[in-house]
Design an enzyme around this catalytic site. Structure first.
Site, short mmCIF file in Angstrom:
data_model
loop_
_atom_site.label_atom_id
_atom_site.label_comp_id
_atom_site.label_asym_id
_atom_site.label_seq_id
_atom_site.Cartn_x
_atom_site.Cartn_y
_atom_site.Cartn_z
N LYS B 183 -60.76 22.38 50.72
CA LYS B 183 -60.20 21.10 51.16
C LYS B 183 -60.94 20.04 50.34
O LYS B 183 -62.15 19.83 50.51
CB LYS B 183 -60.44 20.92 52.65
CG LYS B 183 -60.50 19.50 53.17
CD LYS B 183 -59.16 18.79 53.13
CE LYS B 183 -59.26 17.44 53.87
NZ LYS B 183 -60.18 16.50 53.19
N GLY B 240 -71.70 17.41 55.19
CA GLY B 240 -71.24 16.07 55.54
C GLY B 240 -71.91 15.59 56.80
O GLY B 240 -73.04 15.97 57.11
N SER B 241 -71.19 14.78 57.56
CA SER B 241 -71.79 14.14 58.73
C SER B 241 -71.89 15.11 59.90
O SER B 241 -71.19 16.12 59.97
CB SER B 241 -70.95 12.93 59.14
OG SER B 241 -69.72 13.38 59.69
N GLY B 244 -68.51 15.13 61.65
CA GLY B 244 -67.53 15.95 60.94
C GLY B 244 -67.82 17.43 61.09
O GLY B 244 -66.92 18.23 61.34
N GLU B 264 -73.86 21.77 56.91
CA GLU B 264 -75.12 21.10 56.62
C GLU B 264 -74.86 19.64 56.95
O GLU B 264 -74.00 19.02 56.34
CB GLU B 264 -75.47 21.35 55.14
CG GLU B 264 -76.87 20.95 54.78
CD GLU B 264 -76.90 19.56 54.26
OE1 GLU B 264 -76.95 18.63 55.09
OE2 GLU B 264 -76.86 19.38 53.04
N CYS B 301 -78.87 14.28 51.47
CA CYS B 301 -79.20 14.93 52.75
C CYS B 301 -80.70 14.94 52.98
O CYS B 301 -81.16 15.02 54.11
CB CYS B 301 -78.72 16.37 52.76
SG CYS B 301 -77.12 16.61 52.01
N GLU B 392 -79.78 10.01 61.97
CA GLU B 392 -79.72 9.73 60.54
C GLU B 392 -78.90 8.45 60.28
O GLU B 392 -77.81 8.28 60.84
CB GLU B 392 -79.06 10.91 59.82
CG GLU B 392 -78.97 10.71 58.31
CD GLU B 392 -78.25 11.88 57.61
OE1 GLU B 392 -78.62 12.20 56.49
OE2 GLU B 392 -77.31 12.46 58.21
#
Lengths: 525, 525
Positions: B183, B240-241, B244, B264, B301, B392
């Site tokens: 994706k 990503g977040s 998400g 992650e 990250c 974060e």
């Protein structure tokens, strides 16, 4: 040893204040002394806080110390002698000889993990040298596995020794360096207390912090739920029903910090009867397969609950022999009234399925909780169309699915759910079919076996007792065999860490004499 | 190469029929040609069915064939030359030099996994000899890892090359033998199409079935949800977040067959400034730390979002130097308007926290989507009490937490969530403190580093880019480095399987010349 009905929380024995329960002898229906006293969330919290307090000390033990601890548990179990086997027999109705064998397997498992711990490959020690001249410079990088933290283990009803208090989950978690809090199975609380006291004593004898092991008890689901939800717990080992396993997975997923649940749940273990094998030795296969079906009253995760074969005279002869064998089998006493009721319900539900016949049925029982072996038959088309036939009926029940041809056999295979095992009965002339079947089976199961029977799981290095969902909740793992330790480990990388602070596994000079990967090359230098 | 705005489904390019979108140059706010056409569930189904159809052929390729395939993707990416870097620069505002470096890392990753595939340790080949004389006899048991099946990979916004279409997740999944459906991240669709066409061509050039690789596109969440929910998909890679990642985990857990998601997600990467190091080189640390903080506009990250130090004159000097350095830093253009807005929101929320001050703030921006570096400060007591400071803030923002003493430093450490990294700045005189800190850090992070900065992740054998939740959704794994391949494998055991049917990895004579475990002993014989 006099049983007290207490929980073992660290070094102490604690009388629970919640629901009481007693073991039931399933062969007689009698309750067995003593009364056990269920605990509550405060007891779980105490056990978990002790586990947390013990973790850093326990994980810092040397491989040798941990191996000796595991061996002393094995010795302690053996030293219980006949008392353990008699109590387990009374609580489960499993035959004495089977329980003696299971005791041997339990001690053997503990000793295998002692060997695994000493060997040290579980640490996966990996070193990448610094490259200060490179642009950009590469730092010094070292990696090892460390234990995940305290682990919750749920005793299984069908292996009161080998997958209960000191069973495979406990042995592999302790080997990894994880304290263990066991939720005892309420069907064999006396067996659980006996073995629990052995571990409690081994903890003390080996000078380990008391929180390395605790055992909590309760007849309902509340205490197990509290255990999985406790923030200290970092992984869960479970063997049991799909409903039970998925309930724990849900609790684990809904924690603020989700944790892995290793649940071994549900499998119907297809057996493929290929044409040449059936023609050459159909009657022998029928006899041996029925033995596998009724062994332990069918109460194995690997029980052969699905038979697949291609129509023809050889299948007709097999069917006749299998039906005759099943019909001659006595009913057997199941582990608990609940398991017996579930079996009867499952058989009744199957019997109501249209297009499913029951050509074979064992002898009626004479005592409580007895299950009659059941042999059902249907066609591939009906099986594919009706998912009720795909569900496990825990106990001595199997469904023969007749297929028109090899393509139909493969079509059935492709729509199966994940399984622990698949068995292929194949002779030399079946090899071309078997070669087509094998890749399809690899995708569905954890273990493929030829010309044997799925019951009986070897505890060794190459064993996989796992498989795609719903056989397990985590297809990447096994709950039996040396690799089970990997479930309770996670990797940590050390970058430019001063030599004096490095863990032994990744120190220069390889003081533990481990196999290590250095700059991509495996060696022991 | 002329971009077409199409998806790549197997060997064909497909124009989506759903929502259209364009890349935005975040430095100018301009939209970039062409228009991309989002797909729907039918496109996902096509890609997944092709992946399923390709799987058995692809997983049967030899290690050498798979390694060559990975290398040809690396070569193809390099052959795109300046076009790729320019497009990625326009879509992300990341500097040209950084993107050139990232391209090198991406090609290097693919070549590392080619080496890993050839080396074959990923197969974990294990053999237990039959013991026919034993009671009961032990069967012949052999184990190898096989790929899990088709994998869904989500491109990450902050590494448009190294963690996107041909990034670490794709490389490790392809190496394992899993077809991949990507994706694409809608922030860099042009970069995604360029790299996707390279992989599509490599599939054809290497004679592989077209379903080995597809790429689907869409600006919203529907297509990604459909992909994770598709029954063919067996694992998911995501960077990503936290929001998400957890949304995908939820979809994966709610499937009839749950699957693992390797997400992650979220990390504030604590940096410990120990007293002696701070006294000896506090100003240099301040300068280098601020460089790490603002590198890539903080969009790593591993960005250092939390600094921990003990009160005293050395900390005062460090603070002054760090505040000065931050205040001199220019604002930087973030990857997307959405990321920029989230950063501003995060900084505003922190600014509103009582007891948190902002002694340092970078220069104001002059263009769109620019983030000013932010340096906050609070006390350990306030930090422990207020979880808003633990989240974060993706971008160049950090919080200095001042501690009264070492015990306070350890108390803060113990309440931290899981992290990708922890950094310790320590000199010789700090060793006793560091020795107390290290075990606490091992439990919280995937990588501990000394006297460096957390940004910059080496792609090697010993790297762990992972860590306890919420750093990742699966603490047992890494998304960077050779071990990332393990995420896409599962073990299968072969019991008494005829020699002619055994997979090469576990055949007698070791035809692949693998390191294998035979009866518990590692060797290559």
């Amino acid at each position: 040893m006099t049983l007290t009905g207490e929980m073992l929380i660290g070094a102490t024995a604690v009388r629970g204040t919640e629901d009481t329960f007693q073991a039931i002898n399933p062969a007689t229906g009698e309750t067995l002394a003593p009364t056990f006293h269920g605990g509550n969330a405060a007891d779980v919290d105490r056990a978990c806080q002790l586990a947390e307090a013990a973790f850093d000390t326990y994980r810092a033990t040397t491989p040798e110390q941990r191996a000796r601890f595991l061996e002393s548990i094995a010795e302690g179990i053996e030293a219980l002698g006949d008392e353990l086997v008699q109590r387990a027999h009374a609580e489960t109705a499993l035959p004495i000889a089977r329980l003696q064998g299971e005791r041997g397997r339990t001690a053997g498992q503990l000793r295998l993990f002692a060997r695994v711990v000493r060997d040290g490959r579980w640490q996966d020690a990996t070193l990448d040298s610094a490259l200060p001249e490179r642009t950009p410079p590469r730092p010094d990088l070292r990696m090892q596995n460390i234990p995940v933290g305290p682990v919750a283990v749920f005793g299984a009803s069908n292996f009161p020794l080998a997958f209960s208090v000191a069973g495979g989950d406990t042995a592999s978690a302790l080997a990894a360096g994880c304290p263990v809090v066991v939720k005892a199975h309420p069907a064999h609380p006396g067996t659980s207390e006996l073995v629990g006291r052995v571990i409690q004593k081994a903890v003390a004898d080996n000078g380990l912090p008391e929180g390395v092991f605790s055992i909590v008890m309760g007849a309902g689901i509340a205490i197990g739920t509290a255990l999985v939800a406790h923030p200290v717990i970092q992984a869960v080992g479970f063997t049991g029903s799909r409903t039970g396993g998925m309930a724990l997975v849900k609790v684990a997923n809904e924690r603020p910090q989700p944790i892995p649940v290793y649940a071994e749940m549900s499998s119907i273990n297809p057996v493929y009867l290929l044409p040449e094998a059936l023609a050459a030795r159909g009657e022998a296969i029928a006899r041996d397969l029925v033995e596998s079906l009724v062994m332990g009253v069918g109460q194995f995760c690997t029980n052969p609950g699905l038979l697949l074969a291609i129509e023809g005279p050889a299948l007709d002869a097999f069917r006749a022999a299998a039906v005759a064998a099943v019909s001659a089998k006595a009913a057997g006493t199941m582990l608990t009234p609940g398991i017996h009721q579930a079996f009867e319900r499952g058989v009744a539900q199957l019997s109501a399925v249209e297009g499913l016949t029951r050509p074979g049925c064992g002898l009626a029982g004479t005592g409580p909780n007895q299950a009659r072996p059941a042999f059902f038959e249907t066609t591939a088309e009906r099986f594919i169309a009706d998912h009720r036939m795909h569900a496990e009926v825990f106990g001595p029940s199997t469904v023969l699915v007749t297929c028109r041809d090899v393509d139909t056999l493969l079509a059935v295979t492709r729509i199966l759910e994940g399984q622990l095992t698949a068995t292929v009965q194949a002779d030399a002339g079946d090899q071309a079919v078997a070669a087509r079947l094998l890749p399809a089976l690899e995708r569905k199961v954890g273990r493929v076996l030829f010309n044997g029977y799925p019951t009986g799981v070897e505890v060794s290095f190459a064993m996989v007792h796992g498989g795609p969902f719903p056989a397990t909740s985590d297809t990447r793992t096994t709950s039996v065999g040396a690799s089970a330790i990997d479930r309770f480990l996670r990797p940590v990388c050390y970058q430019n860490v001063p030599a004096a602070l490095l863990p032994a596994a990744v120190q220069d000079g390889n003081p533990l004499n481990l196999w290590r990967l250095k700059d991509g090359e495996l060696g022991r230098a």
